[in-house]
Each structure stands twice: as C-alpha cells, then as structure tokens.
Design an enzyme around this catalytic site. Structure first.
Site, PDB file in Angstrom:
ATOM      1  N   ASP A   1       0.839  -1.201   0.000  1.00 41.56           N
ATOM      2  CA  ASP A   1       0.000   0.000   0.000  1.00 41.56           C
ATOM      3  C   ASP A   1       0.872   1.248   0.000  1.00 41.56           C
ATOM      4  O   ASP A   1       1.548   1.546   0.976  1.00 41.56           O
ATOM      5  CB  ASP A   1      -0.909   0.010   1.232  1.00 41.56           C
ATOM      6  CG  ASP A   1      -1.763   1.261   1.293  1.00 41.56           C
ATOM      7  OD1 ASP A   1      -2.769   1.331   0.556  1.00 41.56           O
ATOM      8  OD2 ASP A   1      -1.418   2.190   2.059  1.00 41.56           O
TER       9      ASP A   1
ATOM     10  N   HIS B   1      -7.208   9.944  -1.642  1.00 37.79           N
ATOM     11  CA  HIS B   1      -6.496   9.786  -0.378  1.00 37.79           C
ATOM     12  C   HIS B   1      -7.253  10.339   0.825  1.00 37.79           C
ATOM     13  O   HIS B   1      -7.033   9.924   1.962  1.00 37.79           O
ATOM     14  CB  HIS B   1      -5.123  10.459  -0.480  1.00 37.79           C
ATOM     15  CG  HIS B   1      -4.126   9.966   0.514  1.00 37.79           C
ATOM     16  ND1 HIS B   1      -2.773   9.982   0.284  1.00 37.79           N
ATOM     17  CD2 HIS B   1      -4.269   9.429   1.741  1.00 37.79           C
ATOM     18  CE1 HIS B   1      -2.136   9.490   1.337  1.00 37.79           C
ATOM     19  NE2 HIS B   1      -3.021   9.143   2.240  1.00 37.79           N
TER      20      HIS B   1
END
Length: 291
Positions: free
Chosen positions: A62, A125
């Site tokens: 990630d 995000h």
C-alpha cells in the site's frame, strides 16, 4: 476501450464475522485482494522492505503519491522475484490534485513511477476539498479504470456522507474505504455503512504507530505467546478488516504476517473491543468528518 484483465484465482472467502479468516477477500469489482498488506508510509526508501515482504508471503503493498515512494515499490517488486501479476499494489491521489485533469495525470505519473502498466487499486487519499473536487477526482479514477490503468477504485478517510455523494451522483461505488482502525479507534458508523454497501474496509495504523504498552494488549500477548503487534493485527482480521501494518525492519515485517493459523478467543476480542474511544482514540490525522 476498457482493458480486460485476468481475474485472480478466487479462493473461498468465509463470512468475515466468523473467527477463521481467509488470506483473500473478493472486491465488488470481481477481483480479489489479500487480507493483509505492507504499508510504506514514511518510508521513502522502502524497496528493501517491499522485497523482504514479498519474499515472505506478503502479496499486497500500500503506497501513495503523498509518500513519494511509488518508484521504490517498483524497485522492491523487481528485486523480489515475485511476478507482478501475483501482487496487489495500491496507490492514492492526494487532495491537492483533486481536479479531473490533475487526477488523470497523477495516475499516469504513478504508473510511470512504478514501472508497471496498471495498479490493482487506486484511491482518493482523503475527503478534503469539498464535494465538487471529490467527485471530479473520483470520476477521473473511474475513467482511468475504463482505460485499463486501474483495476479497482476506492476511497480513503471517507465517512458515510462522502460515499453517499458518490452513490447519489450515480457513479460506481468504491470497492474499498481505507480508514484508521484499531481497538482504540473503531469508527463503527463508517464500518457499518461499508459493510452494508459491500465496501471492503482497509485498516491503516493498525499498530497504533508502535504504542503497544496497553496492559490489555500486553496481557493477551503473553496469553497467546505472541507480540502486541500480532494481537492487534489478528484483532483487525477477526473483525473483518484488511490491516496494513508498516515496518522497515525485516524481522518485524515477517512476524507481522504470522497471524493466520491461530485465533483470539471471543472473550478476549471483547476486551479489545472495549478499548474503543471513538475519534478521540485516533493516532493520525483521521479527517473523516471534513465538509
């Protein structure tokens, strides 16, 4: 023209509410995602960590543009000896790029950084920036998916109201919502919403950023002959989350993955559940309530 990707081999996935957990979970897009991944936040030289992880059975990494290490992830993958198609890679576009054109450009730059032709998952995000900016960025990600640059699209740090904007706009719902999750910050309303809408919940900061000295965590670590990090990761898995522990230390990376062949008993899960302090228990920015 949309690209056609081969699906991962689907292994049976048990109901997440059962004690035993699988190593993969099916996304709403039809792909499968590992239920444990390596986080690389604040590790701008993460190639070695990625290499170690992949050589020790991790299959998910990630990253994010904000981390400035997408290229390092690519280096780690190429050094690992593991085939790209066997790895699930995530990145994220930061809210400073939340326009349609900037987000599309960000995805292309992320791919160039990585050195491979696609991402398995790409997220907005955060929810910072307002409705119009969020939807523009999200629409850009969906179009990048249609172009074959992304397999699945998701969000990070979104509350139910932010995801409702996507649904009300008639857009494809996110496959994933990545939020801060651990016993002290369980974000129950968001988790409940995601479960209802078939959105997989990824847990960042599952290890409390190393603050593992809580007596309950330590007592359970002793009881199960594990360390505190393993207790927290196993709690996350048994709660049906997809934890993303981060570390740059090889032995810690390896030990954080030794969490699939044992269980925390229900009475002990309840003790960890009782640690919840809501948003006050967050150890990061946790911007889930922005307008």
């Amino acid at each position: 023209m949309s690209a056609v990707f081969p699906m991962y081999t689907i292994r049976p996935v048990l109901n997440v509410r059962r004690t035993m957990v699988e190593t993969d979970v099916r996304l709403s897009t039809g792909y499968t995602m590992p239920t444990l991944g390596l986080g690389v936040y604040m590790n701008d030289e993460c190639a070695e960590a990625c290499k170690v992880a992949l050589q020790n059975d991790y299959r998910m990494i990630d990253s994010a543009r904000f981390y400035e290490n997408e290229a390092q992830v690519g280096v780690g993958i190429r050094g690992s000896g593991v085939k790209r198609e066997d790895i699930f890679i995530t990145s994220k576009v930061f809210h400073t790029d939340f326009t349609y054109d900037h987000t599309k450009a960000a995805v292309k730059d992320s791919i160039a950084n990585l050195g491979y032709s696609y991402y398995d998952l790409y997220l907005t995000h955060s929810a910072v920036g307002g409705t119009a900016a969020r939807l523009a960025a999200y629409k850009a990600l969906l179009d990048a998916k249609a172009d074959g640059l992304i397999r699945s699209v998701g969000v990070s740090n979104y509350s139910a109201k932010h995801i409702e904007e996507i649904r009300e706009a008639g857009l494809e719902m996110p496959a994933v919502n990545q939020i801060e999750l651990h016993p002290f910050c369980q974000q129950k309303p968001i988790v409940e919403y995601c479960n209802k809408h078939n959105i997989v919940v990824q847990a960042y900061s599952p290890l409390l950023r190393g603050a593992l000295d809580n007596p309950i965590i330590q007592k359970l670590a002793k009881k199960y002959s594990k360390d505190g990090a393993q207790i927290l990761i196993r709690w996350s898995l048994q709660r049906g989350f997809v934890p993303l522990p981060k570390s740059s230390q090889p032995q810690r990376i390896i030990s954080n993955n030794l969490v699939f062949n044992w269980n925390i008993e229900p009475m002990d899960m309840a003790k960890l559940d009782a640690l919840d302090r809501g948003k006050e228990g967050a150890v990061t920015w946790n911007p889930v309530d922005v307008d």
